[in-house]
Design an enzyme around this catalytic site. Sequence first.
Site, PDB file in Angstrom:
ATOM      1  N   GLY A  27      59.441  -6.038  38.355  1.00  0.00           N
ATOM      2  CA  GLY A  27      58.475  -5.375  39.238  1.00  0.00           C
ATOM      3  C   GLY A  27      58.922  -4.041  39.796  1.00  0.00           C
ATOM      4  O   GLY A  27      58.416  -3.597  40.826  1.00  0.00           O
ATOM      5  N   SER A  28      59.819  -3.329  39.107  1.00  0.00           N
ATOM      6  CA  SER A  28      60.265  -2.043  39.662  1.00  0.00           C
ATOM      7  C   SER A  28      59.158  -0.990  39.582  1.00  0.00           C
ATOM      8  O   SER A  28      59.069  -0.113  40.454  1.00  0.00           O
ATOM      9  CB  SER A  28      61.543  -1.550  38.976  1.00  0.00           C
ATOM     10  OG  SER A  28      61.299  -1.168  37.644  1.00  0.00           O
ATOM     11  N   LEU A 108      46.134  -8.183  25.864  1.00  0.00           N
ATOM     12  CA  LEU A 108      44.841  -8.452  26.489  1.00  0.00           C
ATOM     13  C   LEU A 108      43.754  -8.547  25.418  1.00  0.00           C
ATOM     14  O   LEU A 108      43.791  -7.831  24.419  1.00  0.00           O
ATOM     15  CB  LEU A 108      44.493  -7.334  27.472  1.00  0.00           C
ATOM     16  CG  LEU A 108      45.462  -7.167  28.637  1.00  0.00           C
ATOM     17  CD1 LEU A 108      45.032  -5.989  29.515  1.00  0.00           C
ATOM     18  CD2 LEU A 108      45.557  -8.448  29.471  1.00  0.00           C
ATOM     19  N   ASN A 122      48.822   1.166  31.162  1.00  0.00           N
ATOM     20  CA  ASN A 122      50.089   0.496  30.851  1.00  0.00           C
ATOM     21  C   ASN A 122      51.215   1.521  30.861  1.00  0.00           C
ATOM     22  O   ASN A 122      50.986   2.710  30.638  1.00  0.00           O
ATOM     23  CB  ASN A 122      50.013  -0.163  29.460  1.00  0.00           C
ATOM     24  CG  ASN A 122      51.256  -0.956  29.125  1.00  0.00           C
ATOM     25  OD1 ASN A 122      51.822  -1.647  29.987  1.00  0.00           O
ATOM     26  ND2 ASN A 122      51.725  -0.872  27.885  1.00  0.00           N
ATOM     27  N   HIS A 124      54.905   2.267  29.021  1.00  0.00           N
ATOM     28  CA  HIS A 124      55.697   1.851  27.858  1.00  0.00           C
ATOM     29  C   HIS A 124      56.973   2.693  27.791  1.00  0.00           C
ATOM     30  O   HIS A 124      56.915   3.912  27.953  1.00  0.00           O
ATOM     31  CB  HIS A 124      54.886   2.009  26.572  1.00  0.00           C
ATOM     32  CG  HIS A 124      55.616   1.496  25.374  1.00  0.00           C
ATOM     33  ND1 HIS A 124      55.770   0.147  25.124  1.00  0.00           N
ATOM     34  CD2 HIS A 124      56.292   2.152  24.397  1.00  0.00           C
ATOM     35  CE1 HIS A 124      56.488  -0.008  24.022  1.00  0.00           C
ATOM     36  NE2 HIS A 124      56.823   1.186  23.565  1.00  0.00           N
ATOM     37  N   LEU A 159      47.998  -2.336  19.836  1.00  0.00           N
ATOM     38  CA  LEU A 159      49.231  -2.529  20.613  1.00  0.00           C
ATOM     39  C   LEU A 159      49.834  -1.175  21.014  1.00  0.00           C
ATOM     40  O   LEU A 159      50.187  -0.372  20.148  1.00  0.00           O
ATOM     41  CB  LEU A 159      50.248  -3.318  19.774  1.00  0.00           C
ATOM     42  CG  LEU A 159      51.629  -3.504  20.425  1.00  0.00           C
ATOM     43  CD1 LEU A 159      51.543  -4.399  21.655  1.00  0.00           C
ATOM     44  CD2 LEU A 159      52.633  -4.042  19.416  1.00  0.00           C
ATOM     45  N   ASP A 160      49.932  -0.923  22.325  1.00  0.00           N
ATOM     46  CA  ASP A 160      50.499   0.321  22.870  1.00  0.00           C
ATOM     47  C   ASP A 160      49.840   1.546  22.241  1.00  0.00           C
ATOM     48  O   ASP A 160      50.496   2.573  21.999  1.00  0.00           O
ATOM     49  CB  ASP A 160      52.019   0.359  22.662  1.00  0.00           C
ATOM     50  CG  ASP A 160      52.717  -0.771  23.408  1.00  0.00           C
ATOM     51  OD1 ASP A 160      52.266  -1.118  24.511  1.00  0.00           O
ATOM     52  OD2 ASP A 160      53.702  -1.320  22.878  1.00  0.00           O
ATOM     53  N   GLU A 189      59.577   6.387  34.127  1.00  0.00           N
ATOM     54  CA  GLU A 189      58.417   5.505  34.336  1.00  0.00           C
ATOM     55  C   GLU A 189      57.987   5.548  35.797  1.00  0.00           C
ATOM     56  O   GLU A 189      56.804   5.689  36.120  1.00  0.00           O
ATOM     57  CB  GLU A 189      58.756   4.061  33.952  1.00  0.00           C
ATOM     58  CG  GLU A 189      59.112   3.867  32.495  1.00  0.00           C
ATOM     59  CD  GLU A 189      59.446   2.406  32.173  1.00  0.00           C
ATOM     60  OE1 GLU A 189      58.931   1.500  32.857  1.00  0.00           O
ATOM     61  OE2 GLU A 189      60.215   2.168  31.231  1.00  0.00           O
TER      62      GLU A 189
HETATM   63  C1  GRF Z   1      59.392  -1.380  31.827  1.00  0.00           C
HETATM   64  O1  GRF Z   1      60.446  -0.879  31.066  1.00  0.00           O
HETATM   65  C2  GRF Z   1      58.078  -1.063  31.178  1.00  0.00           C
HETATM   66  O2  GRF Z   1      58.076   0.129  30.468  1.00  0.00           O
HETATM   67  C3  GRF Z   1      57.902  -2.212  30.235  1.00  0.00           C
HETATM   68  O3  GRF Z   1      58.404  -3.330  30.920  1.00  0.00           O
HETATM   69  C4  GRF Z   1      59.370  -2.897  31.873  1.00  0.00           C
HETATM   70  C5  GRF Z   1      58.920  -3.424  33.200  1.00  0.00           C
HETATM   71  O4  GRF Z   1      59.867  -3.184  34.214  1.00  0.00           O
HETATM   72  N1  GRF Z   1      56.509  -2.337  29.853  1.00  0.00           N
HETATM   73  P1  GRF Z   1      59.532  -3.542  35.715  1.00  0.00           P
HETATM   74  O5  GRF Z   1      59.127  -5.018  35.750  1.00  0.00           O
HETATM   75  O6  GRF Z   1      58.420  -2.652  36.182  1.00  0.00           O
HETATM   76  O7  GRF Z   1      60.807  -3.315  36.468  1.00  0.00           O
END
Ligand code: GRF
Length: 217
Positions: A27-28, A108, A122, A124, A159-160, A189
């Site tokens: 959940g970062s 999904l 999303n 990625h 996918l992505d 991210e």
């Molecule tokens: C991230 O690296 C994201 O790109 C991928 O899953 C990971 C999730 O990390 N889809 P977090 O749970 O948000 O820390």
Amino acid sequence: MSEPDRGGQPTPPFGNRRLGVLISGRGSNLEAIRTAIDSGELDATIGVVISNRAEAAGLVHAREAGLDTVTISNRGWSRREDYDRMLVSALEEHEVGLVCLAGFMRLLSSVMLDAYPHAVLNVHPSLLPAFPGMNAQQRALAHGARVSGATIHFVDSELDGGPIILQGAVPVLQSDTPEALAGRILAEEHRLYPKAIRLVLDGGWRIDGRRFLCGGS
Ligand code: GRF
């Protein structure tokens, strides 16, 4: 929930700035979104955090922060569509307008995508379309890529593969381990996700084929 067609004409701002954040683990990215909201960088509200795993660490942090959380286990569903119907009803119950996948480890179905057209994002950990799918950081390193990065994109049936909203590049160093590269990408991210959410919520963008066109940039 029914949303207007967001192809063609530039979109008006979203009427609803309530986010549903879907997680499966740490959940970062959820934390990065929450921090951006708390600091005023992002004008939005987290309406609900949904996890498919009760043990997701991100749920603990979300509850500590006073957010509404829901666990919908993905075990025991024979059809993906039935699971997604549960997701949609939880999102609607919390009056969510924009869905943000943040490490949500499930594909999904059209049930979700039809309920939230051009309203599911999303994150990625690669520069898509390179390295879609699992272990993107490790694969970029093993492939000998010199740059990698993070992509925030709309989710579609591929996918992505949906239209790219924002990307940020990071170098791949000769001395990198998969973990070191993943950490560098993760920082991108966290920087990009709140910005992409803001862009989408503020409107004025349109989709042309695979392209997200926004403000002339
Ligand atoms: C991230 O690296 C994201 O790109 C991928 O899953 C990971 C999730 O990390 N889809 P977090 O749970 O948000 O820390």
